[in-house]
Design a protein around this motif. Structure first.
Motif, PDB file in Angstrom:
ATOM      1  N   PHE A 310       0.861  -1.192   0.000  1.00 35.51           N
ATOM      2  CA  PHE A 310       0.000   0.000   0.000  1.00 35.51           C
ATOM      3  C   PHE A 310       0.893   1.237   0.000  1.00 35.51           C
ATOM      4  O   PHE A 310       1.588   1.512   0.987  1.00 35.51           O
ATOM      5  CB  PHE A 310      -0.896   0.026   1.242  1.00 35.51           C
ATOM      6  N   GLU A 311       0.901   1.958  -1.091  1.00 42.28           N
ATOM      7  CA  GLU A 311       1.648   3.210  -1.160  1.00 42.28           C
ATOM      8  C   GLU A 311       0.800   4.305  -0.503  1.00 42.28           C
ATOM      9  O   GLU A 311      -0.392   4.426  -0.782  1.00 42.28           O
ATOM     10  CB  GLU A 311       1.945   3.587  -2.609  1.00 42.28           C
ATOM     11  N   LEU A 312       1.426   5.124   0.355  1.00 34.80           N
ATOM     12  CA  LEU A 312       0.696   6.145   1.108  1.00 34.80           C
ATOM     13  C   LEU A 312       1.260   7.534   0.817  1.00 34.80           C
ATOM     14  O   LEU A 312       1.920   8.152   1.669  1.00 34.80           O
ATOM     15  CB  LEU A 312       0.773   5.846   2.609  1.00 34.80           C
ATOM     16  N   PRO A 313       1.023   8.069  -0.363  1.00 37.03           N
ATOM     17  CA  PRO A 313       1.578   9.385  -0.712  1.00 37.03           C
ATOM     18  C   PRO A 313       1.013  10.522   0.149  1.00 37.03           C
ATOM     19  O   PRO A 313       1.630  11.585   0.241  1.00 37.03           O
ATOM     20  CB  PRO A 313       1.193   9.560  -2.182  1.00 37.03           C
ATOM     21  N   HIS A 314      -0.150  10.305   0.766  1.00 35.84           N
ATOM     22  CA  HIS A 314      -0.747  11.351   1.596  1.00 35.84           C
ATOM     23  C   HIS A 314      -0.146  11.399   2.992  1.00 35.84           C
ATOM     24  O   HIS A 314      -0.437  12.307   3.764  1.00 35.84           O
ATOM     25  CB  HIS A 314      -2.260  11.141   1.694  1.00 35.84           C
ATOM     26  N   VAL A 315       0.688  10.397   3.337  1.00 33.24           N
ATOM     27  CA  VAL A 315       1.382  10.389   4.635  1.00 33.24           C
ATOM     28  C   VAL A 315       2.803  10.877   4.394  1.00 33.24           C
ATOM     29  O   VAL A 315       3.576  10.229   3.678  1.00 33.24           O
ATOM     30  CB  VAL A 315       1.388   8.983   5.261  1.00 33.24           C
ATOM     31  N   THR A 316       3.159  12.013   4.966  1.00 33.94           N
ATOM     32  CA  THR A 316       4.484  12.589   4.718  1.00 33.94           C
ATOM     33  C   THR A 316       5.221  12.836   6.032  1.00 33.94           C
ATOM     34  O   THR A 316       4.605  13.089   7.068  1.00 33.94           O
ATOM     35  CB  THR A 316       4.360  13.916   3.951  1.00 33.94           C
ATOM     36  N   PHE A 317       6.572  12.763   5.949  1.00 32.87           N
ATOM     37  CA  PHE A 317       7.428  13.048   7.086  1.00 32.87           C
ATOM     38  C   PHE A 317       8.506  14.040   6.658  1.00 32.87           C
ATOM     39  O   PHE A 317       8.623  14.408   5.476  1.00 32.87           O
ATOM     40  CB  PHE A 317       8.043  11.760   7.635  1.00 32.87           C
ATOM     41  N   LYS A 318       9.300  14.464   7.618  1.00 34.53           N
ATOM     42  CA  LYS A 318      10.235  15.562   7.378  1.00 34.53           C
ATOM     43  C   LYS A 318      11.242  15.274   6.272  1.00 34.53           C
ATOM     44  O   LYS A 318      11.699  16.188   5.587  1.00 34.53           O
ATOM     45  CB  LYS A 318      10.955  15.906   8.682  1.00 34.53           C
ATOM     46  N   ASP A 319      11.620  14.021   6.070  1.00 32.11           N
ATOM     47  CA  ASP A 319      12.606  13.691   5.049  1.00 32.11           C
ATOM     48  C   ASP A 319      11.992  13.470   3.675  1.00 32.11           C
ATOM     49  O   ASP A 319      12.707  13.166   2.705  1.00 32.11           O
ATOM     50  CB  ASP A 319      13.384  12.434   5.462  1.00 32.11           C
ATOM     51  N   ASP A 320      10.655  13.594   3.584  1.00 31.75           N
ATOM     52  CA  ASP A 320       9.930  13.432   2.318  1.00 31.75           C
ATOM     53  C   ASP A 320      10.155  12.075   1.669  1.00 31.75           C
ATOM     54  O   ASP A 320      10.103  11.937   0.439  1.00 31.75           O
ATOM     55  CB  ASP A 320      10.314  14.536   1.328  1.00 31.75           C
ATOM     56  N   LEU A 321      10.410  11.079   2.479  1.00 27.18           N
ATOM     57  CA  LEU A 321      10.552   9.729   1.938  1.00 27.18           C
ATOM     58  C   LEU A 321       9.174   9.095   1.763  1.00 27.18           C
ATOM     59  O   LEU A 321       8.270   9.336   2.563  1.00 27.18           O
ATOM     60  CB  LEU A 321      11.407   8.862   2.875  1.00 27.18           C
ATOM     61  N   PRO A 322       8.970   8.299   0.720  1.00 25.26           N
ATOM     62  CA  PRO A 322       7.669   7.676   0.486  1.00 25.26           C
ATOM     63  C   PRO A 322       7.342   6.630   1.553  1.00 25.26           C
ATOM     64  O   PRO A 322       8.143   5.727   1.804  1.00 25.26           O
ATOM     65  CB  PRO A 322       7.808   7.033  -0.890  1.00 25.26           C
ATOM     66  N   VAL A 323       6.183   6.764   2.171  1.00 26.68           N
ATOM     67  CA  VAL A 323       5.753   5.824   3.203  1.00 26.68           C
ATOM     68  C   VAL A 323       4.877   4.742   2.555  1.00 26.68           C
ATOM     69  O   VAL A 323       4.015   5.046   1.725  1.00 26.68           O
ATOM     70  CB  VAL A 323       4.967   6.540   4.323  1.00 26.68           C
ATOM     71  N   SER A 324       5.087   3.516   2.938  1.00 23.76           N
ATOM     72  CA  SER A 324       4.298   2.416   2.378  1.00 23.76           C
ATOM     73  C   SER A 324       4.151   1.301   3.404  1.00 23.76           C
ATOM     74  O   SER A 324       4.904   1.223   4.381  1.00 23.76           O
ATOM     75  CB  SER A 324       4.937   1.870   1.098  1.00 23.76           C
ATOM     76  N   LEU A 325       3.145   0.452   3.171  1.00 27.64           N
ATOM     77  CA  LEU A 325       2.900  -0.722   3.999  1.00 27.64           C
ATOM     78  C   LEU A 325       3.081  -1.969   3.140  1.00 27.64           C
ATOM     79  O   LEU A 325       2.584  -2.022   2.009  1.00 27.64           O
ATOM     80  CB  LEU A 325       1.476  -0.719   4.568  1.00 27.64           C
ATOM     81  N   LYS A 326       3.739  -2.984   3.687  1.00 27.67           N
ATOM     82  CA  LYS A 326       3.830  -4.270   3.011  1.00 27.67           C
ATOM     83  C   LYS A 326       3.182  -5.315   3.901  1.00 27.67           C
ATOM     84  O   LYS A 326       3.480  -5.404   5.096  1.00 27.67           O
ATOM     85  CB  LYS A 326       5.290  -4.636   2.743  1.00 27.67           C
ATOM     86  N   ARG A 333      -3.617  -9.271  10.968  1.00 27.20           N
ATOM     87  CA  ARG A 333      -3.066  -8.347   9.978  1.00 27.20           C
ATOM     88  C   ARG A 333      -1.780  -7.727  10.512  1.00 27.20           C
ATOM     89  O   ARG A 333      -1.773  -7.053  11.533  1.00 27.20           O
ATOM     90  CB  ARG A 333      -4.081  -7.249   9.648  1.00 27.20           C
ATOM     91  N   VAL A 334      -0.699  -7.998   9.783  1.00 25.08           N
ATOM     92  CA  VAL A 334       0.613  -7.475  10.170  1.00 25.08           C
ATOM     93  C   VAL A 334       1.221  -6.795   8.948  1.00 25.08           C
ATOM     94  O   VAL A 334       1.225  -7.364   7.849  1.00 25.08           O
ATOM     95  CB  VAL A 334       1.547  -8.600  10.668  1.00 25.08           C
ATOM     96  N   PHE A 335       1.741  -5.579   9.158  1.00 20.65           N
ATOM     97  CA  PHE A 335       2.329  -4.813   8.073  1.00 20.65           C
ATOM     98  C   PHE A 335       3.760  -4.415   8.423  1.00 20.65           C
ATOM     99  O   PHE A 335       4.068  -4.113   9.576  1.00 20.65           O
ATOM    100  CB  PHE A 335       1.523  -3.536   7.810  1.00 20.65           C
ATOM    101  N   ASP A 336       4.607  -4.405   7.415  1.00 21.41           N
ATOM    102  CA  ASP A 336       5.936  -3.810   7.537  1.00 21.41           C
ATOM    103  C   ASP A 336       5.805  -2.379   7.017  1.00 21.41           C
ATOM    104  O   ASP A 336       5.385  -2.169   5.868  1.00 21.41           O
ATOM    105  CB  ASP A 336       6.947  -4.592   6.692  1.00 21.41           C
ATOM    106  N   ILE A 337       6.134  -1.399   7.867  1.00 18.70           N
ATOM    107  CA  ILE A 337       5.966   0.012   7.495  1.00 18.70           C
ATOM    108  C   ILE A 337       7.311   0.569   7.067  1.00 18.70           C
ATOM    109  O   ILE A 337       8.271   0.586   7.846  1.00 18.70           O
ATOM    110  CB  ILE A 337       5.407   0.835   8.668  1.00 18.70           C
ATOM    111  N   TYR A 338       7.386   1.037   5.827  1.00 19.13           N
ATOM    112  CA  TYR A 338       8.621   1.576   5.289  1.00 19.13           C
ATOM    113  C   TYR A 338       8.675   3.094   5.448  1.00 19.13           C
ATOM    114  O   TYR A 338       7.688   3.799   5.192  1.00 19.13           O
ATOM    115  CB  TYR A 338       8.753   1.218   3.801  1.00 19.13           C
ATOM    116  N   ASN A 339       9.825   3.581   5.874  1.00 23.18           N
ATOM    117  CA  ASN A 339      10.105   5.015   6.005  1.00 23.18           C
ATOM    118  C   ASN A 339       9.202   5.714   7.018  1.00 23.18           C
ATOM    119  O   ASN A 339       8.907   6.902   6.891  1.00 23.18           O
ATOM    120  CB  ASN A 339       9.974   5.717   4.643  1.00 23.18           C
ATOM    121  N   PHE A 340       8.794   4.958   8.032  1.00 27.86           N
ATOM    122  CA  PHE A 340       7.971   5.560   9.085  1.00 27.86           C
ATOM    123  C   PHE A 340       8.841   6.371  10.042  1.00 27.86           C
ATOM    124  O   PHE A 340       8.423   7.393  10.556  1.00 27.86           O
ATOM    125  CB  PHE A 340       7.203   4.473   9.835  1.00 27.86           C
ATOM    126  N   PHE A 341      10.053   5.882  10.293  1.00 28.85           N
ATOM    127  CA  PHE A 341      11.049   6.663  11.030  1.00 28.85           C
ATOM    128  C   PHE A 341      12.432   6.274  10.506  1.00 28.85           C
ATOM    129  O   PHE A 341      12.602   5.242   9.844  1.00 28.85           O
ATOM    130  CB  PHE A 341      10.962   6.462  12.544  1.00 28.85           C
TER     131      PHE A 341
END
Length: 371
Positions: A310-326, A333-341
């Motif tokens: 799941f690509e989440l372009p509407h979720v943004t952080f200070k480094d502007d890295l793309p946030v996504s769930l795998k 339901r278990v997700f790996d969250i990319y670029n959350f911190f």
């Protein structure tokens, strides 16, 4: 509140009294006002037959007419529909999912004009469509999907006239609804005030989808925005709020139209790819998927398979890295969250956890499955 002509009648004698003798002395006739129309039934003393809310809606409707309010023009203005911009919902099919469910429960009926359905439904609401906030929009979209031009009537066996196939029969509540609080609900609106007291209340057929949206007082959590929710006309139940597959809340007609335009654009690009290289397009066609969330509840992601992203372009952080769930697991339901911190933040979290000495908070082997 008094109508202007009634106010004139009350005040005029007070203004004319001091000069009445003088007017008579010089041969002028006292001012005569034309007879006034009778007061509307809802403001006549002792008349309680007409529903006060219905009268208020009539006043709003009259105000709209006096101000030349045109729902179609307002709608076209919101969606920027003109000679160069076509209706964004043309050839788009709305598909509805219950919250957290990957498979849809219903879709738009064939040969239904979505824009006309929105406009007709908006006429049931007292607030002009170009003045809506996100809560008005939630109510409008829910009403358009499940009710439409009129709610169903038990007596005549008339089904609701909403956009959903079979009145959203498969989108009903996921719990036992045998004693649902809206069953046997009646309408108290009276179309003709002269029939007040003689008109039998009509029982409404409630769409199963509305039962899903409003879980009832016993099951609906009270959130901070509870008092901002807008109930549906006639039925008075609470609406769903709607999200994309990625969890983005759809909060306005304009936003919904922009999503539809993007789908149209993607479909055109997909068609061009198909012509160049058959079989490479994985686009889902011109379908706009809505994930309906009951009032007071929060959005739940709806994964289909392990490894789905799941690509989440509407979720943004200070480094502007793309946030996504795998998706790592479907149940639970278990997700790996990319670029959350970032790595530094994750290192601090691990360090804090390892240094924790409290028996209730420190890291230790789970007791689940030990026995």
């Amino acid at each position: 509140l008094l109508q202007v002509n009634h106010l004139t009648q009350l005040v005029a004698p007070l203004l004319a009294a001091p000069n009445s003798n003088e007017n008579a002395a010089i041969g002028e006739k006292p001012i005569e006002l034309p007879p006034l129309p009778p007061l509307p039934p809802s403001t006549s003393p002792g008349n309680t037959a007409v529903d006060s809310k219905k009268h208020a809606e009539n006043l709003v409707k009259e105000t709209r007419e006096n101000n030349f309010y045109n729902p179609t023009e307002a709608y076209n203005s919101i969606l920027r529909i003109n000679a160069s911009n076509t209706d964004p919902f043309q050839n788009i099919k709305l598909v509805v999912h219950r919250n957290g469910e990957a498979d849809s429960c219903s879709s738009q009926r064939v040969s239904i004009d979505v824009s006309q359905a929105f406009i007709k439904s908006s006429e049931m609401f007292p607030k002009p469509i170009d003045k809506y906030d996100k809560y008005n929009f939630d109510a409008l979209l829910t009403y358009t999907l499940a009710v439409g031009r009129s709610p169903g009537k038990v007596k005549d066996g008339i089904q609701p006239d909403g956009l959903l196939e079979d009145s959203g029969k498969e989108c009903g509540p996921t719990w036992n609804d045998k004693e649902y609080y809206l069953d046997g609900h009646t309408t108290t609106e009276i179309s003709n005030p002269q029939d007040a007291g003689n008109q039998e209340l009509e029982k409404l057929l409630i769409s199963p989808f509305l039962k899903f949206c409003d879980m009832g007082p016993e099951r609906t959590p009270i959130q901070l925005d509870d008092k901002s929710l807008v109930a549906l006309p006639s039925i008075k139940s609470l609406p769903c709020h709607f999200h994309t597959r990625e969890g983005l809340r759809i909060s306005s007609l304009n936003m919904l139209a922009d999503i539809a335009r993007q789908i149209q654009s993607d479909a055109e690009e997909c068609s061009a790819v198909d012509k160049a290289e058959e079989g490479t397009c994985t686009n889902g066609g011109k379908e706009l998927h809505l994930y309906a969330v009951p009032a007071g509840r929060v959005f739940i992601f709806a994964p289909k398979y392990v490894g789905e992203v799941f690509e989440l372009p509407h979720v943004t952080f200070k480094d502007d890295l793309p946030v996504s769930l795998k998706v790592l697991s479907l149940s639970p339901r278990v997700f790996d969250i990319y670029n959350f911190f970032n790595r530094d933040e994750s290192a601090r979290i691990v360090d804090k956890a390892l240094k924790e000495t409290s028996d209730t908070h420190r890291m230790k082997r789970s007791s689940t499955g030990a026995s």
